[in-house]
Design a protein around this motif. Structure first.
Motif, PDB file in Angstrom:
ATOM      1  N   ASN A  44      77.485  80.636  49.603  1.00 37.72           N
ATOM      2  CA  ASN A  44      76.782  80.123  48.417  1.00 37.72           C
ATOM      3  C   ASN A  44      77.334  78.765  48.006  1.00 37.72           C
ATOM      4  O   ASN A  44      76.574  77.841  47.689  1.00 37.72           O
ATOM      5  N   ARG A  45      78.658  78.647  48.022  1.00 35.60           N
ATOM      6  CA  ARG A  45      79.265  77.365  47.627  1.00 35.60           C
ATOM      7  C   ARG A  45      78.865  76.266  48.609  1.00 35.60           C
ATOM      8  O   ARG A  45      78.541  75.151  48.216  1.00 35.60           O
ATOM      9  N   LEU A  60      76.964  72.761  47.864  1.00 33.94           N
ATOM     10  CA  LEU A  60      77.731  71.521  47.958  1.00 33.94           C
ATOM     11  C   LEU A  60      77.256  70.599  49.083  1.00 33.94           C
ATOM     12  O   LEU A  60      77.207  69.375  48.904  1.00 33.94           O
ATOM     13  N   LYS A  61      76.872  71.173  50.212  1.00 30.10           N
ATOM     14  CA  LYS A  61      76.540  70.334  51.375  1.00 30.10           C
ATOM     15  C   LYS A  61      75.357  69.395  51.058  1.00 30.10           C
ATOM     16  O   LYS A  61      75.475  68.183  51.244  1.00 30.10           O
ATOM     17  N   PRO A  62      74.213  69.936  50.566  1.00 30.78           N
ATOM     18  CA  PRO A  62      73.108  69.009  50.260  1.00 30.78           C
ATOM     19  C   PRO A  62      73.454  68.002  49.173  1.00 30.78           C
ATOM     20  O   PRO A  62      72.991  66.852  49.218  1.00 30.78           O
ATOM     21  N   ILE A  76      82.726  74.229  41.629  1.00 33.17           N
ATOM     22  CA  ILE A  76      81.834  73.661  42.661  1.00 33.17           C
ATOM     23  C   ILE A  76      80.521  73.241  41.995  1.00 33.17           C
ATOM     24  O   ILE A  76      80.001  72.146  42.244  1.00 33.17           O
ATOM     25  N   SER A  77      79.986  74.092  41.104  1.00 34.17           N
ATOM     26  CA  SER A  77      78.727  73.747  40.422  1.00 34.17           C
ATOM     27  C   SER A  77      78.897  72.492  39.574  1.00 34.17           C
ATOM     28  O   SER A  77      78.004  71.634  39.529  1.00 34.17           O
ATOM     29  N   ALA A  78      80.060  72.379  38.913  1.00 33.00           N
ATOM     30  CA  ALA A  78      80.297  71.188  38.080  1.00 33.00           C
ATOM     31  C   ALA A  78      80.284  69.931  38.955  1.00 33.00           C
ATOM     32  O   ALA A  78      79.681  68.911  38.590  1.00 33.00           O
TER      33      ALA A  78
END
Ligand SMILES: Cc1ncc(COP(=O)(O)O)c(C=O)c1O
Length: 292
Positions: A212-213, A217-219, A284-286
Protein backbone atom coordinates in the motif's frame (compact mmCIF):
# COMPACT_ATOMS: atom_id res chain seq x y z
CA UNK A 1 7.80 -20.16 4.32
CA UNK A 2 8.71 -23.68 5.47
CA UNK A 3 12.23 -24.09 6.74
CA UNK A 4 13.88 -27.41 7.36
CA UNK A 5 14.83 -28.01 10.99
CA UNK A 6 17.75 -30.13 9.83
CA UNK A 7 21.45 -30.00 10.40
CA UNK A 8 21.96 -27.70 7.41
CA UNK A 9 20.43 -24.66 9.15
CA UNK A 10 22.30 -22.42 11.61
CA UNK A 11 20.40 -19.82 13.67
CA UNK A 12 22.21 -16.49 13.46
CA UNK A 13 22.05 -13.33 15.57
CA UNK A 14 20.16 -11.42 12.91
CA UNK A 15 21.66 -11.63 9.43
CA UNK A 16 24.09 -8.69 9.72
CA UNK A 17 26.20 -10.72 12.13
CA UNK A 18 26.72 -13.61 9.69
CA UNK A 19 27.32 -11.23 6.78
CA UNK A 20 30.05 -9.49 8.79
CA UNK A 21 31.73 -12.65 10.11
CA UNK A 22 31.27 -15.28 7.40
CA UNK A 23 34.60 -14.63 5.61
CA UNK A 24 36.41 -14.98 8.95
CA UNK A 25 34.46 -18.13 9.83
CA UNK A 26 35.49 -19.58 6.46
CA UNK A 27 39.18 -18.88 7.28
CA UNK A 28 39.52 -16.41 4.41
CA UNK A 29 42.30 -13.83 4.65
CA UNK A 30 44.57 -11.54 2.63
CA UNK A 31 45.31 -14.41 0.27
CA UNK A 32 41.68 -14.47 -0.92
CA UNK A 33 39.36 -12.26 -2.91
CA UNK A 34 35.67 -11.64 -2.19
CA UNK A 35 33.25 -10.31 -4.82
CA UNK A 36 30.32 -8.12 -3.83
CA UNK A 37 27.65 -6.39 -5.97
CA UNK A 38 28.63 -2.99 -7.44
CA UNK A 39 25.80 -1.32 -5.54
CA UNK A 40 25.54 -3.10 -2.22
CA UNK A 41 24.58 -3.24 1.43
CA UNK A 42 27.82 -2.03 3.09
CA UNK A 43 28.31 -5.00 5.46
CA UNK A 44 29.52 -7.33 2.66
CA UNK A 45 32.59 -5.11 2.36
CA UNK A 46 32.89 -4.73 6.13
CA UNK A 47 33.01 -8.54 6.53
CA UNK A 48 35.66 -8.85 3.83
CA UNK A 49 37.75 -6.13 5.47
CA UNK A 50 37.47 -7.73 8.93
CA UNK A 51 38.95 -10.91 7.45
CA UNK A 52 41.58 -8.88 5.56
CA UNK A 53 40.44 -10.08 2.12
CA UNK A 54 40.75 -8.25 -1.18
CA UNK A 55 37.33 -6.91 -2.27
CA UNK A 56 36.15 -6.55 -5.88
CA UNK A 57 32.76 -5.68 -7.32
CA UNK A 58 31.06 -7.91 -9.89
CA UNK A 59 27.49 -8.37 -11.11
CA UNK A 60 26.50 -11.44 -13.12
CA UNK A 61 28.50 -14.36 -14.46
CA UNK A 62 30.66 -12.59 -17.04
CA UNK A 63 31.91 -10.02 -14.50
CA UNK A 64 32.38 -12.78 -11.93
CA UNK A 65 34.43 -14.79 -14.39
CA UNK A 66 36.62 -11.75 -15.16
CA UNK A 67 37.05 -11.18 -11.40
CA UNK A 68 37.97 -14.85 -10.90
CA UNK A 69 40.63 -14.80 -13.62
CA UNK A 70 42.14 -11.55 -12.40
CA UNK A 71 42.17 -12.79 -8.78
CA UNK A 72 43.88 -16.00 -9.94
CA UNK A 73 46.55 -13.89 -11.71
CA UNK A 74 47.13 -11.89 -8.51
CA UNK A 75 47.43 -15.17 -6.59
CA UNK A 76 44.51 -14.18 -4.36
CA UNK A 77 41.89 -16.64 -5.61
CA UNK A 78 38.25 -15.62 -5.65
CA UNK A 79 36.87 -17.62 -2.72
CA UNK A 80 33.49 -16.07 -1.93
CA UNK A 81 30.79 -14.21 -3.84
CA UNK A 82 27.95 -12.29 -2.22
CA UNK A 83 24.75 -11.81 -4.12
CA UNK A 84 21.70 -10.05 -2.73
CA UNK A 85 18.31 -10.79 -4.22
CA UNK A 86 16.10 -8.77 -3.83
CA UNK A 87 18.80 -6.12 -3.47
CA UNK A 88 19.19 -3.49 -0.82
CA UNK A 89 19.25 -0.72 -2.01
CA UNK A 90 18.06 -1.21 -5.62
CA UNK A 91 15.20 -3.72 -5.25
CA UNK A 92 16.63 -5.65 -8.23
CA UNK A 93 15.68 -9.32 -8.32
CA UNK A 94 17.86 -12.00 -9.93
CA UNK A 95 15.86 -14.32 -12.19
CA UNK A 96 15.85 -18.10 -11.95
CA UNK A 97 18.07 -18.23 -15.04
CA UNK A 98 20.57 -15.70 -13.67
CA UNK A 99 20.76 -17.59 -10.37
CA UNK A 100 21.23 -20.92 -12.16
CA UNK A 101 24.09 -19.48 -14.23
CA UNK A 102 25.80 -18.23 -11.07
CA UNK A 103 25.37 -21.60 -9.31
CA UNK A 104 26.75 -23.57 -12.27
CA UNK A 105 29.69 -21.21 -12.63
CA UNK A 106 30.45 -21.38 -8.85
CA UNK A 107 30.28 -25.17 -8.77
CA UNK A 108 32.52 -25.44 -11.83
CA UNK A 109 35.22 -23.20 -10.32
CA UNK A 110 34.80 -24.18 -6.67
CA UNK A 111 33.79 -20.70 -5.50
CA UNK A 112 31.37 -20.27 -2.57
CA UNK A 113 28.27 -18.20 -3.34
CA UNK A 114 26.17 -16.76 -0.55
CA UNK A 115 22.80 -15.30 -1.45
CA UNK A 116 21.44 -12.75 1.03
CA UNK A 117 17.68 -13.20 0.69
CA UNK A 118 16.35 -11.21 3.62
CA UNK A 119 13.75 -9.45 1.41
CA UNK A 120 12.70 -12.56 -0.52
CA UNK A 121 9.04 -12.48 0.58
CA UNK A 122 8.59 -8.83 -0.38
CA UNK A 123 8.04 -9.07 -4.13
CA UNK A 124 5.95 -6.41 -5.94
CA UNK A 125 6.26 -6.85 -9.70
CA UNK A 126 7.83 -10.29 -9.53
CA UNK A 127 8.08 -13.23 -7.13
CA UNK A 128 11.69 -13.54 -6.00
CA UNK A 129 13.13 -17.04 -5.85
CA UNK A 130 15.74 -18.45 -3.46
CA UNK A 131 19.09 -19.67 -4.74
CA UNK A 132 18.28 -22.91 -2.89
CA UNK A 133 15.10 -23.49 -4.94
CA UNK A 134 15.26 -26.86 -6.69
CA UNK A 135 14.82 -25.14 -10.08
CA UNK A 136 18.07 -23.30 -9.40
CA UNK A 137 20.37 -25.80 -7.69
CA UNK A 138 18.85 -29.04 -8.93
CA UNK A 139 20.07 -31.74 -6.57
CA UNK A 140 23.31 -30.17 -5.37
CA UNK A 141 23.76 -27.30 -2.89
CA UNK A 142 27.55 -27.72 -3.05
CA UNK A 143 29.22 -24.35 -2.43
CA UNK A 144 25.85 -22.60 -2.10
CA UNK A 145 24.55 -20.85 1.01
CA UNK A 146 21.60 -18.54 1.67
CA UNK A 147 21.04 -16.01 4.44
CA UNK A 148 17.54 -15.22 5.67
CA UNK A 149 16.27 -12.82 8.30
CA UNK A 150 13.11 -12.32 10.29
CA UNK A 151 13.78 -8.58 10.59
CA UNK A 152 11.94 -7.67 7.39
CA UNK A 153 9.36 -10.39 6.72
CA UNK A 154 8.24 -10.53 10.36
CA UNK A 155 9.21 -7.04 11.57
CA UNK A 156 11.41 -8.84 14.10
CA UNK A 157 14.55 -6.69 13.91
CA UNK A 158 14.83 -6.29 17.69
CA UNK A 159 14.85 -10.05 18.28
CA UNK A 160 18.00 -10.48 16.17
CA UNK A 161 16.94 -13.67 14.41
CA UNK A 162 18.18 -15.01 11.11
CA UNK A 163 19.46 -18.23 9.56
CA UNK A 164 22.28 -19.48 7.38
CA UNK A 165 21.26 -22.48 5.29
CA UNK A 166 22.63 -24.55 2.41
CA UNK A 167 25.66 -26.76 1.66
CA UNK A 168 25.72 -29.22 4.59
CA UNK A 169 29.52 -29.52 4.70
CA UNK A 170 30.07 -25.77 4.83
CA UNK A 171 27.28 -25.37 7.37
CA UNK A 172 28.80 -27.92 9.77
CA UNK A 173 32.27 -26.39 9.37
CA UNK A 174 30.84 -22.93 10.18
CA UNK A 175 28.72 -24.25 13.07
CA UNK A 176 31.74 -25.89 14.67
CA UNK A 177 33.57 -22.56 14.90
CA UNK A 178 30.46 -20.55 15.86
CA UNK A 179 29.63 -22.69 18.85
CA UNK A 180 33.16 -22.37 20.23
CA UNK A 181 33.08 -18.61 19.60
CA UNK A 182 29.78 -18.14 21.48
CA UNK A 183 27.88 -17.03 18.36
CA UNK A 184 24.67 -18.51 19.71
CA UNK A 185 21.06 -17.42 19.44
CA UNK A 186 19.21 -17.40 22.77
CA UNK A 187 16.79 -20.33 23.08
CA UNK A 188 13.62 -18.19 23.51
CA UNK A 189 14.60 -16.27 20.35
CA UNK A 190 15.10 -19.57 18.51
CA UNK A 191 11.63 -20.71 19.62
CA UNK A 192 10.12 -17.40 18.46
CA UNK A 193 12.00 -17.72 15.17
CA UNK A 194 10.64 -21.22 14.51
CA UNK A 195 7.10 -19.94 15.21
CA UNK A 196 7.60 -16.93 12.92
CA UNK A 197 9.13 -18.97 10.08
CA UNK A 198 6.24 -21.44 10.31
CA UNK A 199 3.57 -18.77 9.95
CA UNK A 200 2.85 -17.07 6.65
CA UNK A 201 -0.26 -15.10 7.63
CA UNK A 202 1.60 -12.30 9.34
CA UNK A 203 3.97 -12.13 6.37
CA UNK A 204 1.02 -11.56 4.03
CA UNK A 205 -0.08 -8.68 6.29
CA UNK A 206 3.40 -7.16 6.26
CA UNK A 207 3.45 -7.53 2.48
CA UNK A 208 0.09 -5.73 2.16
CA UNK A 209 1.23 -2.88 4.41
CA UNK A 210 4.37 -2.22 2.39
CA UNK A 211 2.56 -2.68 -0.92
CA UNK A 212 0.00 0.00 0.00
CA UNK A 213 2.78 2.42 0.89
CA UNK A 214 4.64 1.63 -2.33
CA UNK A 215 1.47 2.05 -4.43
CA UNK A 216 1.01 5.55 -2.96
CA UNK A 217 4.60 6.72 -2.97
CA UNK A 218 5.91 5.46 -6.32
CA UNK A 219 3.47 7.43 -8.56
CA UNK A 220 3.89 10.52 -6.36
CA UNK A 221 7.67 10.38 -6.82
CA UNK A 222 7.27 9.89 -10.57
CA UNK A 223 4.96 12.92 -10.70
CA UNK A 224 7.63 14.89 -8.85
CA UNK A 225 10.11 14.08 -11.65
CA UNK A 226 11.88 11.01 -10.33
CA UNK A 227 12.71 7.90 -12.30
CA UNK A 228 12.27 4.76 -10.22
CA UNK A 229 14.69 2.03 -11.27
CA UNK A 230 14.43 -1.69 -10.39
CA UNK A 231 12.50 -1.60 -7.07
CA UNK A 232 10.73 -4.82 -8.07
CA UNK A 233 10.91 -6.14 -4.52
CA UNK A 234 12.13 -5.25 -1.05
CA UNK A 235 11.63 -2.30 1.24
CA UNK A 236 13.02 0.51 -0.90
CA UNK A 237 12.41 2.67 -3.94
CA UNK A 238 15.61 3.38 -5.89
CA UNK A 239 15.06 6.83 -7.35
CA UNK A 240 17.03 9.27 -9.51
CA UNK A 241 16.62 12.75 -10.94
CA UNK A 242 20.00 12.53 -12.76
CA UNK A 243 21.71 14.84 -10.26
CA UNK A 244 24.21 14.33 -7.47
CA UNK A 245 22.58 12.22 -4.76
CA UNK A 246 23.40 14.77 -2.03
CA UNK A 247 21.38 17.40 -3.91
CA UNK A 248 18.44 14.99 -3.94
CA UNK A 249 18.94 14.19 -0.24
CA UNK A 250 18.84 17.94 0.53
CA UNK A 251 15.68 18.38 -1.58
CA UNK A 252 13.93 15.57 0.31
CA UNK A 253 15.03 17.08 3.62
CA UNK A 254 13.23 20.27 2.61
CA UNK A 255 10.10 18.14 2.07
CA UNK A 256 10.60 16.73 5.59
CA UNK A 257 11.81 13.29 4.44
CA UNK A 258 15.02 11.47 5.23
CA UNK A 259 16.37 9.38 2.34
CA UNK A 260 19.66 7.52 1.96
CA UNK A 261 22.26 8.82 -0.54
CA UNK A 262 22.99 6.19 -3.20
CA UNK A 263 26.73 6.91 -2.83
CA UNK A 264 26.63 5.03 0.49
CA UNK A 265 26.16 1.82 -1.52
CA UNK A 266 28.88 2.29 -4.15
CA UNK A 267 29.90 4.80 -6.83
CA UNK A 268 27.26 3.45 -9.21
CA UNK A 269 24.70 4.93 -6.80
CA UNK A 270 26.06 8.50 -6.98
CA UNK A 271 22.94 9.84 -8.71
CA UNK A 272 20.35 7.80 -6.81
CA UNK A 273 18.66 7.90 -3.46
CA UNK A 274 17.08 5.04 -1.51
CA UNK A 275 13.63 5.79 -0.18
CA UNK A 276 12.41 3.37 2.49
CA UNK A 277 8.84 2.14 2.85
CA UNK A 278 9.39 1.75 6.58
CA UNK A 279 7.97 5.13 7.67
CA UNK A 280 4.43 4.89 9.07
CA UNK A 281 1.36 5.01 6.77
CA UNK A 282 0.61 8.48 8.13
CA UNK A 283 4.13 9.79 7.37
CA UNK A 284 4.11 8.28 3.87
CA UNK A 285 0.71 9.90 3.15
CA UNK A 286 1.99 13.24 4.44
CA UNK A 287 4.98 13.04 2.06
CA UNK A 288 2.73 12.04 -0.85
CA UNK A 289 0.54 15.14 -0.23
CA UNK A 290 3.61 17.36 -0.18
CA UNK A 291 4.98 15.83 -3.39
CA UNK A 292 1.73 16.14 -5.29
C1 LIG B 1 20.64 -6.83 2.45
C2 LIG B 1 20.63 -6.87 3.93
N1 LIG B 1 21.19 -7.92 4.55
C3 LIG B 1 21.20 -8.03 5.89
C4 LIG B 1 20.63 -7.04 6.68
C5 LIG B 1 20.69 -7.19 8.17
O1 LIG B 1 19.46 -7.32 8.77
P1 LIG B 1 19.29 -8.06 10.16
O2 LIG B 1 20.61 -8.15 10.82
O3 LIG B 1 18.32 -7.25 10.94
O4 LIG B 1 18.74 -9.43 9.84
C6 LIG B 1 20.03 -5.93 6.08
C7 LIG B 1 19.44 -4.86 6.91
O5 LIG B 1 19.04 -3.82 6.47
C8 LIG B 1 20.02 -5.86 4.68
O6 LIG B 1 19.45 -4.83 4.02
Amino acid sequence: MQIATTENVIPTIGSKEIVAWLPTLLNLDKNHTIAIPSVAYPTYKVGALIAGCEVVTADGVSELEAARVSAENRKQPLALVWINTPSNPTGKVLSEIELREIVQWAQKYNVIVVSDECYVELGWTTTPISILHKNVIGKSATNILAVHSLSKRSNFAGYRAGILVGDGELVSQILEIRKHAGMLTALPVQAAAVAAFNDDDHVRKQHATYKNRRDLLKPALEKAGFKIEHSDAGLYLWATRAEDCWQTVAWFAEQGALVAPGAFYGNAGNEHVRIALTASDERISALVSRLT
